[in-house]
Design a protein around this motif. Structure first.
Motif: not given
Length: 401
Positions: A185-198
């Protein structure tokens, strides 16, 4: 899956504090205190090796630009795949353990340019109607995670996985599809990922002693549990979660919620810095405790080295922006009302804001146009029909709807 990191990835939960601590440099004392996270770090295999960034020497400036996808999960399980207790769900106004759709209700791409002296955080409305990667067709972008997760369930069960182990591996599949969809969608390459829950977001806000926000008008919302007067106020725990989750009853719906999220994260970052969290053993211990079991990072992220490379970044060096939208009420065949976006317009916006030969992240192609990043000149929230995007400096969040 759980992974003992022995000091290398220990700063990740701090780097994640939902963007706020991604951009701060901390002292050696902090790294020593954070070592007790060894036994409770959740790492996921979600980033392709080709997108991973080689580690640079600790303490030196960031040598290559990076893009970090930060997501807030509407999940009723913890980072280890275990169901959240009903009393926790009740306190958070999160319904029952069966109510969550495992959607990514907060999606922010944080771009750190080479040198690590500044950062731009781009928010993506959860209801943006886009092509979901993997051949799933057009749907709301926040459904990519749940679609990827659900599609993997059958195969994982056939492999004999059950319970929390099944949940963790299915979550990895969901994260992968969400990452692929954001990249497409953005044309970016994602190099890292971080997620947090409620529950993690609630605990983090408590750990920093509350976060100051400002509302233009009083609000009451039975869905999120938001009940706040107008003006400045200090929020933490369930109140903080209600503040960033509310979208019913707001003039611009999800765009106002994005403005709240940006204002909250801006204030939280300033709170952490001003409170001396990383030199205060009590505050730091509370922050570490809040992070355990609440956060997931990609397995290849050496966040300790990464954070040390960002020592020169100040709280005012983070700029928030929101992608351009065309309509808040797009009628869809099966997903109800959605946010209408033009992928080509979005990619052009992102490119002009982030991509130059000097700041392109690993995996990106700039075309050598030398475009400079867009200056922050407008308010945190975009008008409902805006196609220009919105941005604001971190220090000037102001009051929001």
């Amino acid at each position: 899956m759980l992974l003992t990191s022995r000091g290398r990835r220990i700063g990740g939960r701090v780097a994640l504090g939902l963007v706020s601590t991604v951009v701060i440099g901390v002292t050696g004392f902090a790294w020593t205190q954070l070592s007790r996270l060894d036994e409770a770090i959740v790492m996921a295999d979600v980033i392709a090796p080709t997108a991973q960034v080689p580690d640079g020497p600790a303490g030196e400036p960031l040598k290559v630009a990076q893009n970090i996808l930060v997501v807030g999960l509407d999940s009723r399980t913890d980072a280890n795949g275990n169901p959240l207790p009903q009393n926790v769900l009740d306190a958070l106004h999160a319904g029952s353990g069966d109510d969550g759709g495992d959607t990514t209700d907060t999606m922010i791409v944080v771009h750190i340019p080479a040198g690590g002296a500044a950062a731009t955080a781009i928010s993506i409305p959860r209801d943006s109607y886009v092509d979901i990667a993997g051949g799933f067709g057009k749907h709301k972008i926040n459904s990519a995670y749940s679609r990827g997760k659900n599609a993997a369930m059958g195969t994982l069960r056939a492999q004999g996985l059950t319970g929390a182990q099944l949940e963790v591996k299915a979550n990895e599949a969901g994260a992968k599809l969400a990452i692929q969809t954001i990249e497409q969608f953005t044309g970016l390459s994602i190099n890292h990922y971080a997620a947090i829950n409620l529950a993690g977001f609630s605990a983090l806000s408590e750990a920093v002693g509350g976060v100051e926000v400002c509302l233009k008008e009083p609000v009451q919302d039975k869905y999120s549990g938001a009940s706040f007067p107008a003006g400045k106020q200090l929020l933490s725990g369930a109140q903080a979660l209600a503040f960033v989750r509310q979208r019913h009853g707001l003039p611009n719906g999800d765009l106002d919620r994005i403005a709240r999220q940006q204002a909250f994260l801006s204030s939280m970052s300033k709170t952490v810095l001003d409170a001396g969290t990383f030199t205060d053993p009590t505050r730091l211990s509370a922050l570490v405790g809040a992070i355990q079991g609440s956060v997931v990072l990609d397995r290849g992220w050496d966040v300790l080295s990464f954070a040390q490379q960002l020592r020169g970044m100040s709280s005012g060096a983070l700029k928030f922006q929101t992608i351009p939208i065309q309509s808040l009420s797009l009628q869809t065949p099966s997903d109800g009302d959605a946010v209408k976006v033009d992928p080509a317009e979005v990619r052009a916006f992102v490119k002009s804001a982030l991509s130059s030969s000097a700041v392109a992240a690993v995996g990106e192609s700039t075309g050598g146009n030398g475009i400079k990043p867009v200056a922050a000149t407008s308010s945190l929230s975009a008008p409902p029909s805006s196609s220009a995007g919105a941005s604001a400096p971190l220090a000037d969040a102001g009051c929001v709807n």
